[in-house]
Design a protein around this motif. Structure first.
Motif, mmCIF file in Angstrom:
data_model
loop_
_atom_site.group_PDB
_atom_site.id
_atom_site.type_symbol
_atom_site.label_atom_id
_atom_site.label_comp_id
_atom_site.label_asym_id
_atom_site.label_seq_id
_atom_site.Cartn_x
_atom_site.Cartn_y
_atom_site.Cartn_z
ATOM 1 N N SER A 48 13.753 -37.960 23.972
ATOM 2 C CA SER A 48 14.587 -36.601 23.265
ATOM 3 C C SER A 48 16.052 -35.935 23.927
ATOM 4 O O SER A 48 16.602 -35.690 23.436
ATOM 5 C CB SER A 48 14.275 -36.203 22.137
ATOM 6 N N VAL A 49 14.819 -35.095 24.758
ATOM 7 C CA VAL A 49 15.163 -33.644 25.505
ATOM 8 C C VAL A 49 16.237 -34.365 26.864
ATOM 9 O O VAL A 49 17.231 -33.938 26.718
ATOM 10 C CB VAL A 49 13.801 -33.218 25.811
ATOM 11 N N LEU A 52 19.238 -35.038 24.605
ATOM 12 C CA LEU A 52 19.600 -33.733 24.492
ATOM 13 C C LEU A 52 20.688 -33.192 25.718
ATOM 14 O O LEU A 52 21.935 -32.787 25.431
ATOM 15 C CB LEU A 52 19.154 -33.159 24.114
ATOM 16 N N THR A 53 20.008 -33.138 26.601
ATOM 17 C CA THR A 53 20.680 -33.132 27.964
ATOM 18 C C THR A 53 22.327 -33.531 28.606
ATOM 19 O O THR A 53 22.514 -32.962 28.961
ATOM 20 C CB THR A 53 19.368 -33.054 29.201
ATOM 21 N N THR A 56 24.937 -32.474 26.478
ATOM 22 C CA THR A 56 24.892 -30.851 26.636
ATOM 23 C C THR A 56 25.737 -31.131 27.780
ATOM 24 O O THR A 56 27.013 -30.479 28.526
ATOM 25 C CB THR A 56 23.830 -30.085 27.115
#
Length: 109
Positions: A48-49, A52-53, A56
């Motif tokens: 998930s991170v 998200l990264t 972004t």
């Protein structure tokens, strides 16, 4: 004590010992299962991170250019050029495409 009582006590103690060994084995299995569940949760969180990264980083060039163009200061690049908007858009799309390509290329490796 009678011999029958002693024998009954020995059998009870042996059954109790077997039950304790079974409980110890179950305790170890529970620990292993907890570790496996924790590993799966950590893997899901890492995924998930990463997503998200990636989102972004892909949105970063567009946000930077929009921020620069939204400032009320003089001397903006391509301000008086009739094709200035399209030049800035081309730069933003190019940087975003490059960021997306790098993210997904590195992720597939």
């Amino acid at each position: 004590m009678h011999e029958e009582d002693v024998q009954s006590l020995r059998e009870s103690a042996e059954e109790f010992s077997v039950t304790l060994r079974d409980m110890a084995g179950l305790h170890e299995r529970i620990k292993l299962l907890e570790e496996e569940i924790a590993d799966r949760v950590a893997e899901h969180t890492n995924r998930s991170v990463l997503i998200l990264t990636a989102v972004t980083v892909i949105a970063l060039p567009i946000n930077l250019i929009a921020g620069f163009l939204g400032m009320n200061v003089g001397g903006l690049p391509f301000r008086y050029d009739p094709c200035g908007f399209w030049i800035v858009m081309l730069i933003a799309v190019s940087l975003t495409s490059l960021a997306a390509w790098l993210i997904f290329r590195l992720r597939s490796d």
